[in-house]
Motif scaffolding. Structure first.
Motif, PDB file in Angstrom:
ATOM      1  N   UNK A   3      44.643  47.227  43.355  1.00 40.35           N
ATOM      2  CA  UNK A   3      45.098  46.236  44.350  1.00 40.35           C
ATOM      3  C   UNK A   3      44.628  46.808  45.776  1.00 40.35           C
ATOM      4  N   UNK A   4      44.072  45.986  46.468  1.00 41.33           N
ATOM      5  CA  UNK A   4      43.625  46.383  47.759  1.00 41.33           C
ATOM      6  C   UNK A   4      43.989  44.815  48.654  1.00 41.33           C
ATOM      7  N   UNK A   5      45.139  44.639  48.986  1.00 41.21           N
ATOM      8  CA  UNK A   5      45.663  43.405  49.621  1.00 41.21           C
ATOM      9  C   UNK A   5      44.470  43.046  50.724  1.00 41.21           C
ATOM     10  N   UNK A   6      44.502  41.701  50.699  1.00 37.07           N
ATOM     11  CA  UNK A   6      43.177  41.189  51.879  1.00 37.07           C
ATOM     12  C   UNK A   6      43.741  41.376  53.068  1.00 37.07           C
ATOM     13  N   UNK A  36      47.176  51.129  44.785  1.00 32.68           N
ATOM     14  CA  UNK A  36      47.656  50.110  45.752  1.00 32.68           C
ATOM     15  C   UNK A  36      47.614  50.826  46.905  1.00 32.68           C
ATOM     16  N   UNK A  37      46.653  50.312  47.830  1.00 34.16           N
ATOM     17  CA  UNK A  37      46.355  50.922  49.078  1.00 34.16           C
ATOM     18  C   UNK A  37      45.603  49.739  49.874  1.00 34.16           C
ATOM     19  N   UNK A  38      45.460  50.148  51.069  1.00 34.75           N
ATOM     20  CA  UNK A  38      44.831  49.048  52.217  1.00 34.75           C
ATOM     21  C   UNK A  38      43.431  49.459  52.186  1.00 34.75           C
ATOM     22  N   UNK A  39      43.010  50.597  51.219  1.00 34.32           N
ATOM     23  CA  UNK A  39      41.410  50.747  51.288  1.00 34.32           C
ATOM     24  C   UNK A  39      41.065  50.920  49.726  1.00 34.32           C
ATOM     25  N   UNK A  99      51.678  42.045  50.255  1.00 31.74           N
ATOM     26  CA  UNK A  99      50.944  42.791  49.380  1.00 31.74           C
ATOM     27  C   UNK A  99      51.445  43.308  48.041  1.00 31.74           C
ATOM     28  N   UNK A 100      52.801  43.406  48.055  1.00 31.26           N
ATOM     29  CA  UNK A 100      53.520  43.812  46.621  1.00 31.26           C
ATOM     30  C   UNK A 100      53.556  42.633  45.769  1.00 31.26           C
ATOM     31  N   UNK A 101      53.621  41.238  46.050  1.00 31.14           N
ATOM     32  CA  UNK A 101      53.339  39.987  45.523  1.00 31.14           C
ATOM     33  C   UNK A 101      52.041  40.149  44.697  1.00 31.14           C
TER      34      UNK A 101
END
Length: 125
Positions: free
Chosen positions: A77-80, A38-41, A109-111
């Motif tokens: 999971x890498x949030x858009x 779970x990261x932005x990258x 992002x957690x969703x």
């Protein structure tokens, strides 16, 4: 940085420690396990040449793959960017916690994590 540079060696030590400790933790857990990225990258993102980079610090695809045989599932999971741009929208925090809250991924992002995990958990439980 050259391969024998002290920073390069330090990163290698930290990466090896993360893999070893993650394996140790997983092996102590009874039952099924999920490794959640779970990261932005992406774990495929190139390493930051100078500085620390983003969390999870120094962890990359090769490390995830080294852990994969030890877990039941791997979820990434890498949030858009649109979700990440919402920042703290929907978060509840005190004024003193605002700076810390800005560093975290927000509600959307957690969703996305919850959506990625819910079906998998139904099958694993």
């Amino acid at each position: 940085m050259p391969p024998n540079h002290p920073i390069t060696n330090f990163r290698a030590l930290l990466r090896a420690a993360w893999v070893a400790r993650t394996k140790l933790l997983i092996n102590k857990i009874e039952g099924k396990t999920i490794l959640l990225w779970f990261s932005d990258r992406s774990p495929d993102s190139p390493p930051v040449p100078n500085g620390l980079g983003r969390d999870p610090l120094f962890v990359d695809r090769s490390m995830v793959e080294e852990i994969r045989p030890h877990v039941s599932e791997v979820v990434e999971v890498v949030p858009d960017t649109l979700t990440l741009a919402k920042g703290t929208e929907g978060m509840i925090y005190s004024p003193l916690d605002e700076l810390a809250a800005r560093e975290l991924m927000g509600v959307g992002a957690h969703e996305q994590v919850a959506a990625a995990l819910v079906e998998l958990l139904k099958h694993l439980l």
